[in-house]
Design a protein around this motif. Structure first.
Motif, PDB file in Angstrom:
ATOM      1  N   ALA A 117       0.820  -1.213   0.000  1.00 37.86           N
ATOM      2  CA  ALA A 117       0.000   0.000   0.000  1.00 37.86           C
ATOM      3  C   ALA A 117       0.852   1.260   0.000  1.00 37.86           C
ATOM      4  O   ALA A 117       0.345   2.359  -0.247  1.00 37.86           O
ATOM      5  N   LYS A 118       2.131   1.120   0.257  1.00 42.25           N
ATOM      6  CA  LYS A 118       3.026   2.276   0.344  1.00 42.25           C
ATOM      7  C   LYS A 118       3.542   2.637  -1.042  1.00 42.25           C
ATOM      8  O   LYS A 118       4.116   1.821  -1.749  1.00 42.25           O
ATOM      9  N   ALA A 119       3.323   3.871  -1.438  1.00 43.50           N
ATOM     10  CA  ALA A 119       3.791   4.329  -2.746  1.00 43.50           C
ATOM     11  C   ALA A 119       5.307   4.199  -2.819  1.00 43.50           C
ATOM     12  O   ALA A 119       6.022   4.567  -1.894  1.00 43.50           O
ATOM     13  N   GLY A 120       5.781   3.661  -3.930  1.00 49.64           N
ATOM     14  CA  GLY A 120       7.218   3.499  -4.106  1.00 49.64           C
ATOM     15  C   GLY A 120       7.794   2.279  -3.431  1.00 49.64           C
ATOM     16  O   GLY A 120       9.015   2.073  -3.458  1.00 49.64           O
ATOM     17  N   ASN A 121       6.965   1.461  -2.816  1.00 47.39           N
ATOM     18  CA  ASN A 121       7.468   0.231  -2.183  1.00 47.39           C
ATOM     19  C   ASN A 121       8.132  -0.654  -3.238  1.00 47.39           C
ATOM     20  O   ASN A 121       7.660  -0.745  -4.365  1.00 47.39           O
ATOM     21  N   GLN A 122       9.243  -1.278  -2.854  1.00 45.48           N
ATOM     22  CA  GLN A 122       9.967  -2.135  -3.780  1.00 45.48           C
ATOM     23  C   GLN A 122       9.834  -3.599  -3.380  1.00 45.48           C
ATOM     24  O   GLN A 122      10.365  -4.030  -2.364  1.00 45.48           O
ATOM     25  N   ALA A 123       9.099  -4.363  -4.180  1.00 43.49           N
ATOM     26  CA  ALA A 123       9.062  -5.812  -3.990  1.00 43.49           C
ATOM     27  C   ALA A 123      10.366  -6.383  -4.531  1.00 43.49           C
ATOM     28  O   ALA A 123      10.879  -5.946  -5.566  1.00 43.49           O
ATOM     29  N   ARG A 124      10.888  -7.381  -3.825  1.00 46.08           N
ATOM     30  CA  ARG A 124      12.213  -7.884  -4.208  1.00 46.08           C
ATOM     31  C   ARG A 124      12.311  -9.375  -3.910  1.00 46.08           C
ATOM     32  O   ARG A 124      11.921  -9.829  -2.845  1.00 46.08           O
ATOM     33  N   PHE A 125      12.850 -10.105  -4.874  1.00 49.52           N
ATOM     34  CA  PHE A 125      13.204 -11.503  -4.647  1.00 49.52           C
ATOM     35  C   PHE A 125      14.722 -11.606  -4.646  1.00 49.52           C
ATOM     36  O   PHE A 125      15.373 -11.301  -5.634  1.00 49.52           O
ATOM     37  N   ILE A 126      15.277 -12.022  -3.515  1.00 45.72           N
ATOM     38  CA  ILE A 126      16.725 -12.121  -3.349  1.00 45.72           C
ATOM     39  C   ILE A 126      17.093 -13.594  -3.500  1.00 45.72           C
ATOM     40  O   ILE A 126      16.669 -14.434  -2.701  1.00 45.72           O
ATOM     41  N   ALA A 127      17.869 -13.901  -4.511  1.00 41.59           N
ATOM     42  CA  ALA A 127      18.066 -15.292  -4.914  1.00 41.59           C
ATOM     43  C   ALA A 127      19.534 -15.566  -5.194  1.00 41.59           C
ATOM     44  O   ALA A 127      20.395 -14.700  -5.055  1.00 41.59           O
ATOM     45  N   HIS A 128      19.804 -16.782  -5.621  1.00 41.24           N
ATOM     46  CA  HIS A 128      21.152 -17.131  -6.050  1.00 41.24           C
ATOM     47  C   HIS A 128      21.074 -18.179  -7.138  1.00 41.24           C
ATOM     48  O   HIS A 128      20.072 -18.897  -7.281  1.00 41.24           O
ATOM     49  N   GLU A 129      22.122 -18.268  -7.928  1.00 41.52           N
ATOM     50  CA  GLU A 129      22.173 -19.281  -8.966  1.00 41.52           C
ATOM     51  C   GLU A 129      22.337 -20.668  -8.342  1.00 41.52           C
ATOM     52  O   GLU A 129      22.917 -20.811  -7.267  1.00 41.52           O
ATOM     53  N   ALA A 130      21.822 -21.657  -9.031  1.00 39.75           N
ATOM     54  CA  ALA A 130      21.981 -23.052  -8.607  1.00 39.75           C
ATOM     55  C   ALA A 130      23.311 -23.550  -9.150  1.00 39.75           C
ATOM     56  O   ALA A 130      23.381 -24.209 -10.193  1.00 39.75           O
ATOM     57  N   SER A 131      24.384 -23.226  -8.435  1.00 40.65           N
ATOM     58  CA  SER A 131      25.733 -23.501  -8.939  1.00 40.65           C
ATOM     59  C   SER A 131      25.982 -24.984  -9.146  1.00 40.65           C
ATOM     60  O   SER A 131      26.818 -25.367  -9.973  1.00 40.65           O
ATOM     61  N   TRP A 132      25.270 -25.844  -8.412  1.00 46.26           N
ATOM     62  CA  TRP A 132      25.496 -27.284  -8.508  1.00 46.26           C
ATOM     63  C   TRP A 132      24.997 -27.867  -9.828  1.00 46.26           C
ATOM     64  O   TRP A 132      25.281 -29.010 -10.149  1.00 46.26           O
ATOM     65  N   LEU A 133      24.243 -27.072 -10.596  1.00 44.59           N
ATOM     66  CA  LEU A 133      23.719 -27.554 -11.867  1.00 44.59           C
ATOM     67  C   LEU A 133      24.535 -27.066 -13.059  1.00 44.59           C
ATOM     68  O   LEU A 133      24.197 -27.372 -14.198  1.00 44.59           O
ATOM     69  N   ARG A 134      25.563 -26.279 -12.801  1.00 45.86           N
ATOM     70  CA  ARG A 134      26.354 -25.770 -13.916  1.00 45.86           C
ATOM     71  C   ARG A 134      27.006 -26.911 -14.698  1.00 45.86           C
ATOM     72  O   ARG A 134      27.320 -27.944 -14.124  1.00 45.86           O
ATOM     73  N   PRO A 135      27.155 -26.760 -16.020  1.00 47.42           N
ATOM     74  CA  PRO A 135      27.057 -25.527 -16.797  1.00 47.42           C
ATOM     75  C   PRO A 135      25.637 -25.081 -17.140  1.00 47.42           C
ATOM     76  O   PRO A 135      25.463 -24.039 -17.757  1.00 47.42           O
ATOM     77  N   GLN A 136      24.634 -25.863 -16.788  1.00 45.39           N
ATOM     78  CA  GLN A 136      23.272 -25.382 -16.994  1.00 45.39           C
ATOM     79  C   GLN A 136      23.020 -24.197 -16.073  1.00 45.39           C
ATOM     80  O   GLN A 136      23.408 -24.208 -14.913  1.00 45.39           O
ATOM     81  N   PHE A 137      22.375 -23.175 -16.598  1.00 41.95           N
ATOM     82  CA  PHE A 137      22.099 -21.968 -15.811  1.00 41.95           C
ATOM     83  C   PHE A 137      20.700 -22.027 -15.226  1.00 41.95           C
ATOM     84  O   PHE A 137      19.723 -22.251 -15.941  1.00 41.95           O
TER      85      PHE A 137
END
Length: 763
Positions: free
Chosen positions: A482-502
């Motif tokens: 409800a707050k004007a200018g509020n920033q929704a955010r998803f803080i994530a990381h890559e699944a490094s164990w699946l590399r080279p697949q991204f």
């Protein structure tokens, strides 16, 4: 108990769930989110005085952690706010010499347990000294009567006294079997700790004997030899200090090792120095150790000097970093805080926040911020969160006006693919929930996706940058919509164990939470939790993620076959009363059943959710519907358990937008494609350089269309480089490494066709 020196934060916490959730992995794996586990700071700690401009600052009303993958790799480098707990038992097994791991008895057939349990006095001493280190190392595994026979106090006193006598002529190597005596004593403390009722208590007799043994060993001139031969036994003797909880008595030994050490020491001696970390870390739990440090401030300055003098060795997972981090415990203790403050201030500001020194500075910063709350100005760290954002998140990419990605390390192609995945998910989501736009007073017009390079970097930095818990697989913060200018955010990381697949771990599941909160759930997260809504919130996120990605939800189908829950029971699910299987697998099953079998009820339910009528929604579920669908749900579960769960919504690419109806682009489709028998529907698209794979598919309609592809000119039955000519209109071509520029494809009417859908995608 010896609790971890790095406690967990109770703030912003959702009720705890087990997080060992095994999930099938696909593109942007969802790994359903877990309710909160404790995080990094002590309960009740306020946020740091300064937050980055990009941060929401104070704790947000909606903050949802997600579980770590069970495949998250271990990292040898320390992590800020890591929930690692100090071992409740003395260290198990040998770290040096011939015995490098605590092996099971079957691995050492020549080691006869009865030779230790059936002897005492001089015979026991002779048995220990004549046995190999590998043999003695297996004694860490003893239990029951064997544990008592080998390690009751009388046996331990006998061996401790033998070590005392042997140490008098210790030659700086293991020719007199001092190593076996030390390792036997370490094994005894370990086994007694875990089997106190059987082994019996250890009292003053052993305390006196072990002090005599360690005093004699450390007084021996050759115990100071800087050689591998001495280091093998010395390293075990250093660990024995902590096993016997004599940390306070031997602070002088620790100081000597830290003060004398140079990076040129041989490996075993380096291990001996590294083992002082255990003596220091666990010593802080002992009042007598704290008193010893209080009386001798030179211990702290010696440890600090050890760090600065050997800073060239710092690589993030080294002994300098690990020992240096223990200095943070100084400010966690009221009696030692005055000693610790100038030391931490110097080290935090001396070394960079990123790179090899990051683990040292960020861990010490954690102690300064969480254990000496409200003193960032004293440490000169109030602006650290704002500094970290550009230092760590060097990639800033805008997908569109509603979606931005801040990343540590993503390629242009990875950014483009992530944007495409999320943007196309919007249409899929709206098709499922049939919303009429955002709920009232929702100003979360855009989402910021933060992607750290891996779990290690997420845990090392995100706690400070965004003031969140990091003992999880990511965090979605809705904030106050409800707050004007509020920033929704998803803080994530890559699944490094699946590399080279991204993959970005949890991405599509968490994006569903953003969409659900904006289009279905009025107000913030706390408002939506006033009545049980978790079956919907988590079930929908699983349903959309798996369906959108076209992934088969193996775990949910397996649960369906068990028939564990009624539908009416699932309507009552909360983070408090449900485990992860019920929250995610069964939430998915409940949502899928309702969407497929009772879409009108879902429409009615969402109308109430969108208005914030939580009690009305609850009445609909528990009174209007009640148990009336339970029998049908049970029947559906049996079918679903046999992998017949019904049809899922299709995930169509968006319509192509080019004015020329023959022109296609990346990830778009054209409907109602047609041609009469013997004629063609010609098409083309322009590919950028570096495309690795182009896929062309045709589906639906009537008749029989064959698909032809050509890189250099219009594709025909007489001029093509690839073709798909099955019966009907279901054709697919996958072209590997196509050339840049114009490429062509066509549908040839083997039999007149119409109503076909043609889709092109590439990466």
């Amino acid at each position: 108990m010896r609790p971890s020196s790095i406690a967990k934060d109770a703030a912003r916490r959702l009720p705890a769930l087990g997080t060992a959730l095994l999930l099938s992995l696909g593109l942007f794996a969802p790994a359903a989110q877990a309710a909160g586990t404790p995080g990094s700071a002590p309960a009740g700690s306020p946020a740091a005085p300064a937050a980055p401009a990009a941060s929401t600052g104070k704790a947000a009303p909606r903050t949802i952690p997600v579980p770590k993958s069970p495949d998250t790799p271990e990292d040898a480098r320390p992590l800020a706010s890591d929930p690692r707990a100090k071992a409740t038992a003395p260290t198990a097994g040998s770290s040096v010499g011939a015995a490098k791991s605590a092996r099971q008895f079957s691995a050492a057939a020549a080691c006869d347990v009865s030779a230790f349990t059936g002897k005492s006095g001089a015979a026991l001493v002779q048995q220990v000294k004549s046995s190999g280190l590998d043999c003695v190392n297996t004694l860490f595994q003893l239990a029951g009567n064997d544990a008592k026979g080998a390690f009751n106090e009388a046996q331990m006193v006998t061996v401790a006294n033998a070590l005392r006598d042997t140490a008098a002529t210790y030659p700086g190597n293991n020719s007199t079997s001092a190593g076996q005596l030390v390792l036997f004593l370490r094994a005894g403390y370990y086994v007694q700790w875990n089997n106190k009722d059987v082994v019996g208590p250890y009292g003053d007799g052993l305390k006196s004997a072990i002090r005599g043994a360690l005093d004699a060993f450390y007084a021996a001139p050759h115990s100071k030899d800087v050689t591998d031969a001495n280091g093998d036994t010395l390293a075990e003797a250093v660990t024995l200090i902590d096993s016997a909880q004599e940390n306070a008595r031997y602070t002088g030994v620790v100081k000597r090792l830290l003060n004398d050490y140079t990076g040129s020491w041989p490996a075993a001696m380096t291990t001996a120095v590294a083992n002082t970390e255990t003596v220091i870390e666990r010593g802080f739990d002992l009042p007598e150790f704290v008193a010893a440090l209080q009386a001798d401030p030179s211990f702290a300055t010696t440890a600090a000097s050890f760090v600065t003098r050997n800073s060239s060795l710092i690589n993030g997972g080294d002994l300098v970093t690990k020992i240096g981090i223990q200095l943070g415990n100084l400010v966690a203790n009221d009696a030692l805080r005055a000693q610790g403050r100038p030391i931490l201030k110097d080290l935090i500001n001396r070394y960079p926040l990123v790179g090899n020194t990051g683990p040292l500075t960020m861990n010490l910063l954690w102690f300064a911020e969480k254990k000496d709350v409200g003193n960032c100005s004293l440490y000169g760290t109030c602006d650290v969160p704002a500094k970290l954002v550009p230092l760590v998140l060097t990639v800033d990419h805008t997908c569109n006006a509603n979606l931005r990605i801040r990343a540590q390390d993503m390629t242009a192609q990875q950014l483009a693919d992530t944007c495409t995945s999320l943007i196309n998910q919007d249409a899929f989501f709206h098709k499922v929930v049939k919303d009429g736009g955002p709920v009232a007073n929702d100003n979360n017009t855009n989402l910021e996706v933060v992607a750290f390079d891996d779990y290690y970097n997420y845990s090392l930095y995100a706690w400070e940058m965004y003031k969140i818990e990091v003992d999880n697989g990511g965090m979605y913060e809705e904030g106050d919509p409800a707050k004007a200018g509020n920033q929704a955010r998803f803080i994530a990381h890559e699944a490094s164990w699946l590399r080279p697949q991204f993959q970005i771990w949890n991405l599509n599941h968490e994006y569903t939470h953003y969409l659900d909160g904006r289009y279905n759930m009025y107000g913030d997260f706390e408002a939506g939790m006033t009545t049980p809504t978790i079956w919907w919130v988590e079930g929908l996120a699983e349903y959309v993620s798996y369906s959108y990605r076209g992934e088969h939800y193996d775990a949910a189908v397996a649960q369906a076959a068990k028939g564990t829950y009624t539908l009416s029971t699932l309507f009552d699910s909360t983070y408090d009363n449900a485990d992860s299987t019920r929250v995610y697998n069964w939430g998915y099953l409940a949502v899928r059943y309702m969407l497929q079998s009772h879409p009108q009820d879902v429409d009615a339910l969402l109308a109430k959710y969108r208005a914030g009528d939580w009690n009305g929604a609850r009445t609909l579920l528990k009174t209007t519907i009640g148990t009336s669908y339970d029998a049908d749900f049970a029947t559906w579960l049996k079918q679903c358990g046999a992998d017949n769960c019904g049809s899922l919504p299709t995930n169509q690419a968006p319509l192509c937008t080019a004015a020329d109806t023959r022109q296609f682009d990346k990830n778009c489709r054209r409907d109602n494609v047609a041609a009469t028998t013997g004629n063609y529907s010609y098409s083309f698209l322009t590919l950028p350089a570096g495309v690795k794979q182009l896929t062309i598919t045709t589906t639906g309609g009537t008749g029989n269309a064959d698909l032809y592809y050509n890189a250099g000119s219009w594709a025909t039955t007489g001029s093509y480089t690839a073709k798909s000519t099955t019966s009907g209109n279901g054709e697919t071509l996958t072209i590997t490494n196509p050339p840049a520029g114009y490429v062509f494809f066509s549908l040839y009417a083997q039999q007149g066709f119409g109503g076909a859908t043609v889709t092109t995608t590439y990466n």
